[in-house]
Design a protein around this motif. Structure first.
Motif, short mmCIF file in Angstrom:
data_model
loop_
_atom_site.label_atom_id
_atom_site.label_comp_id
_atom_site.label_asym_id
_atom_site.label_seq_id
_atom_site.Cartn_x
_atom_site.Cartn_y
_atom_site.Cartn_z
N ASP A 64 0.82 -1.22 0.00
CA ASP A 64 0.00 0.00 0.00
C ASP A 64 0.85 1.27 0.00
OD1 ASP A 64 0.92 -0.48 2.55
OD2 ASP A 64 -0.85 0.35 3.53
N GLU A 65 2.12 1.16 -0.39
CA GLU A 65 2.95 2.34 -0.52
C GLU A 65 3.47 2.42 -1.95
OE1 GLU A 65 4.01 1.12 2.90
OE2 GLU A 65 3.00 2.86 3.80
N THR A 66 3.26 3.57 -2.60
CA THR A 66 3.85 3.77 -3.92
C THR A 66 5.16 4.51 -3.67
OG1 THR A 66 1.60 4.22 -4.66
CG2 THR A 66 3.36 4.57 -6.27
N ASN B 65 13.55 -9.01 -4.77
CA ASN B 65 12.62 -9.62 -3.81
C ASN B 65 12.42 -8.66 -2.64
OD1 ASN B 65 12.21 -11.20 -1.19
ND2 ASN B 65 11.71 -12.74 -2.73
N HIS B 66 11.18 -8.37 -2.34
CA HIS B 66 10.84 -7.38 -1.32
C HIS B 66 11.42 -7.74 0.06
CE1 HIS B 66 8.19 -4.33 0.50
NE2 HIS B 66 7.97 -5.22 1.44
N LEU B 67 11.38 -9.02 0.41
CA LEU B 67 11.82 -9.45 1.75
C LEU B 67 13.34 -9.39 1.86
CD1 LEU B 67 9.30 -12.36 2.13
CD2 LEU B 67 9.17 -10.08 3.11
N ALA C 270 15.09 -7.32 0.28
CA ALA C 270 15.38 -5.88 0.38
C ALA C 270 15.20 -5.38 1.81
CB ALA C 270 14.49 -5.10 -0.58
N HIS C 271 14.20 -5.91 2.54
CA HIS C 271 14.03 -5.50 3.95
C HIS C 271 15.25 -5.92 4.77
CE1 HIS C 271 10.22 -3.53 4.53
NE2 HIS C 271 9.51 -4.51 4.00
N VAL C 272 15.78 -7.12 4.51
CA VAL C 272 17.00 -7.54 5.24
C VAL C 272 18.17 -6.64 4.86
CG1 VAL C 272 18.69 -9.40 5.58
CG2 VAL C 272 16.25 -9.96 5.41
N GLY D 92 3.79 -6.23 8.17
CA GLY D 92 2.36 -6.54 8.20
C GLY D 92 2.04 -7.85 7.48
N GLY D 93 2.88 -8.24 6.54
CA GLY D 93 2.61 -9.45 5.77
C GLY D 93 3.55 -10.61 6.07
N HIS D 94 4.68 -10.33 6.74
CA HIS D 94 5.71 -11.36 6.90
C HIS D 94 6.39 -11.32 8.25
CE1 HIS D 94 5.49 -12.31 2.63
NE2 HIS D 94 5.23 -11.02 2.49
N GLY E 274 -2.23 -0.88 13.70
CA GLY E 274 -2.22 -1.24 15.10
C GLY E 274 -0.88 -1.12 15.80
N GLY E 275 0.19 -1.34 15.07
CA GLY E 275 1.52 -1.34 15.71
C GLY E 275 1.80 -0.07 16.50
N PRO E 276 1.76 1.10 15.83
CA PRO E 276 2.03 2.34 16.56
C PRO E 276 1.01 2.60 17.66
CG PRO E 276 2.17 2.69 14.18
CD PRO E 276 1.64 1.32 14.38
N GLY F 172 8.11 -2.97 9.02
CA GLY F 172 7.44 -1.95 9.82
C GLY F 172 7.53 -2.17 11.32
N VAL F 173 7.48 -3.43 11.77
CA VAL F 173 7.51 -3.71 13.22
C VAL F 173 8.90 -3.40 13.81
CG1 VAL F 173 6.99 -5.47 14.99
CG2 VAL F 173 5.73 -5.48 12.84
N ALA F 174 9.89 -3.27 12.94
CA ALA F 174 11.25 -2.92 13.42
C ALA F 174 11.27 -1.51 14.02
CB ALA F 174 12.26 -3.03 12.28
N THR G 44 10.01 0.76 7.10
CA THR G 44 8.74 0.55 6.39
C THR G 44 9.03 0.50 4.88
OG1 THR G 44 8.47 2.91 6.63
CG2 THR G 44 7.22 1.55 8.13
N ASP G 45 8.00 0.19 4.10
CA ASP G 45 8.22 -0.02 2.67
C ASP G 45 8.77 1.24 2.01
OD1 ASP G 45 7.40 -2.56 3.01
OD2 ASP G 45 5.42 -2.30 2.09
N ASN G 46 9.79 1.05 1.19
CA ASN G 46 10.46 2.17 0.52
C ASN G 46 11.18 1.64 -0.71
OD1 ASN G 46 13.65 1.94 1.14
ND2 ASN G 46 12.49 1.09 2.85
O1 KG4 Z 1 6.80 -3.10 6.43
P1 KG4 Z 1 5.47 -2.43 6.50
O2 KG4 Z 1 5.41 -0.93 6.39
O3 KG4 Z 1 4.50 -2.97 5.38
C1 KG4 Z 1 4.43 -4.32 5.05
O4 KG4 Z 1 3.63 -5.01 5.71
O5 KG4 Z 1 5.18 -4.74 4.13
O6 KG4 Z 1 4.80 -2.91 7.88
C2 KG4 Z 1 3.53 -2.50 8.29
C3 KG4 Z 1 3.23 -3.18 9.62
C4 KG4 Z 1 1.81 -2.94 10.12
O7 KG4 Z 1 1.24 -4.17 10.48
C5 KG4 Z 1 2.03 -2.04 11.34
O8 KG4 Z 1 1.04 -2.22 12.35
C6 KG4 Z 1 3.39 -2.48 11.82
O9 KG4 Z 1 4.13 -2.72 10.63
N1 KG4 Z 1 4.07 -1.44 12.61
C7 KG4 Z 1 4.42 -1.60 13.89
C8 KG4 Z 1 4.96 -0.36 14.33
N2 KG4 Z 1 4.95 0.50 13.26
C9 KG4 Z 1 4.41 -0.19 12.21
N3 KG4 Z 1 4.29 -2.66 14.71
C10 KG4 Z 1 4.72 -2.50 15.98
N4 KG4 Z 1 5.23 -1.35 16.48
C11 KG4 Z 1 5.38 -0.25 15.68
N5 KG4 Z 1 5.88 0.87 16.16
#
Ligand code: KG4
Ligand code: ZN
Length: 321
Positions: A11-13, A110-112, A114-116, A136-138, A178-180, A272-274, A303-305
């Motif tokens: 969901d990010e362009t 590969n998106h994953l 790239a995250h590593v 959010g997906g992995h 939900g994360g933030p 994103g959870v990082a 987050t996605d970039n």
């Molecule tokens: O990597 P990302 O931007 O998109 C993909 O899913 O590829 O990750 C988004 C996810 C969402 O589920 C969001 O709730 C979570 O990352 N997130 C967090 C935090 N910020 C974003 N989870 C926990 N704590 C955060 N601060």
């Protein structure tokens, strides 16, 4: 060598211009979060359509901010998988068109992976390393032998960590994503108030499962069938803190176990959870005393970039990809 990176897997362009795989000249992200918020998750059809509207302005903006022209670009790197198919196709079509018109290579990333790689974008990393992708997906653990070598050691068998954060936020009537929201609420809560289950899937397993903890939160907050209104007896900050602690506990444990098993001393965390400070603190507390070096990219690369896509694309091209 100047690469244009394009990322549209979810969901990010995003578009970025990166020189020699390291120097980020621009990094533009158009988020669709407002369009998905009322659905509490990404709606694929809305995502694809929003990408088609945003892709050209975002590429133009990335070029403008980099101070370079499309004719200066030597190659295009694009996310090819995994992701939402309609979303991926928008980025891939844009990348291939630019490649054809300019007669320059297009490299798929590969998106994953790239995250590593994102920790290595602007910092020197020591390889081999263990990579953790939590989004959010992995939720995946990788062994990475170099910028272009990735082997998956473990992954979630049900929900991703970010997805669990998003779903528990819905249970607690907290806003999406939900994360933030959970991280913020958890600051006022007692992380020892309730003990939610930790799923390890066996002593040697590097796989994850977060559906159990999510269901435990549901029953705790909304009755034994999970269908009641949020109980007024429930302390939302306490539940947020205890849920966050339970998820982070398992993630940190398994990642450290992977590093020890593979005998590597560097851990790179992405997704994103990082961004989560409880995750960062727990890694610092548990991994550093073991001599492990845990790296987190800056938030804009968690987050996605597209900067991470262009960066890894450069290394793939150098390796003949
Ligand atoms: O990597 P990302 O931007 O998109 C993909 O899913 O590829 O990750 C988004 C996810 C969402 O589920 C969001 O709730 C979570 O990352 N997130 C967090 C935090 N910020 C974003 N989870 C926990 N704590 C955060 N601060
Ligand atoms: Zn991602």
């Amino acid at each position: 060598m100047l690469l244009l990176g394009i990322e549209t897997s979810c969901d990010e362009t995003a578009a970025a211009v990166v020189e020699d795989g390291r120097r980020v000249l621009s990094n533009v992200v158009a988020s669709q979060i407002e369009q998905h918020r009322i659905y509490r998750g990404v709606v694929p059809e809305i995502a694809s359509r929003a990408h088609t509207r945003a892709i050209l302005p975002v590429v133009d903006e990335a070029l403008l901010r980099s101070g370079r022209k499309i004719t200066d670009i030597d190659a295009v790197a694009v996310t090819s998988s995994p992701g939402l198919i309609g979303s991926l196709l928008v980025g891939i079509s844009a990348a291939r068109t630019i490649g054809l018109v300019r007669n320059i290579p297009v490299v798929e990333v590969n998106h994953l992976e790239a995250h590593v790689f994102s920790s290595a974008l602007e910092e020197q990393m020591e390889y081999p390393l263990v990579g953790l992708v939590v989004s959010g997906g992995h939720t995946d653990i990788y062994l990475s032998g170099s910028e272009t070598d990735y082997v998956c050691l473990g992954h979630t068998v049900d929900d991703a960590a970010g997805e669990a954060f998003d779903k528990v936020a819905a249970i607690l009537d907290l806003p999406y994503p939900g994360g933030p929201s959970i991280e913020e609420k958890a600051r006022e809560g007692d992380p020892d108030a309730v003990r939610f289950p930790r799923s390890h899937l066996g002593p040697q397993s590097l796989d994850f499962s977060f559906s159990g903890v999510k269901t435990a939160v549901l029953y705790h907050c909304r009755g034994p069938k999970g269908r009641d209104a949020l109980s007024s007896a429930v302390s939302v900050p306490d539940v947020a803190a205890c849920f966050q602690r339970a998820v982070v506990d398992v993630i940190v444990d398994k990642t450290i176990a992977a590093a020890r098993k593979e005998n590597v001393r560097t851990i790179a965390v992405g997704g994103g959870v990082a961004c989560n400070s409880c995750l960062r603190d727990m890694f610092a507390e548990r991994a550093r005393p073991l001599g492990l070096d845990v790296r987190f990219p800056p938030p804009e690369y968690c987050t996605d970039n597209a900067a991470m896509i262009a960066g890894l694309g450069y290394h793939k091209l150098q390796a003949g990809g």
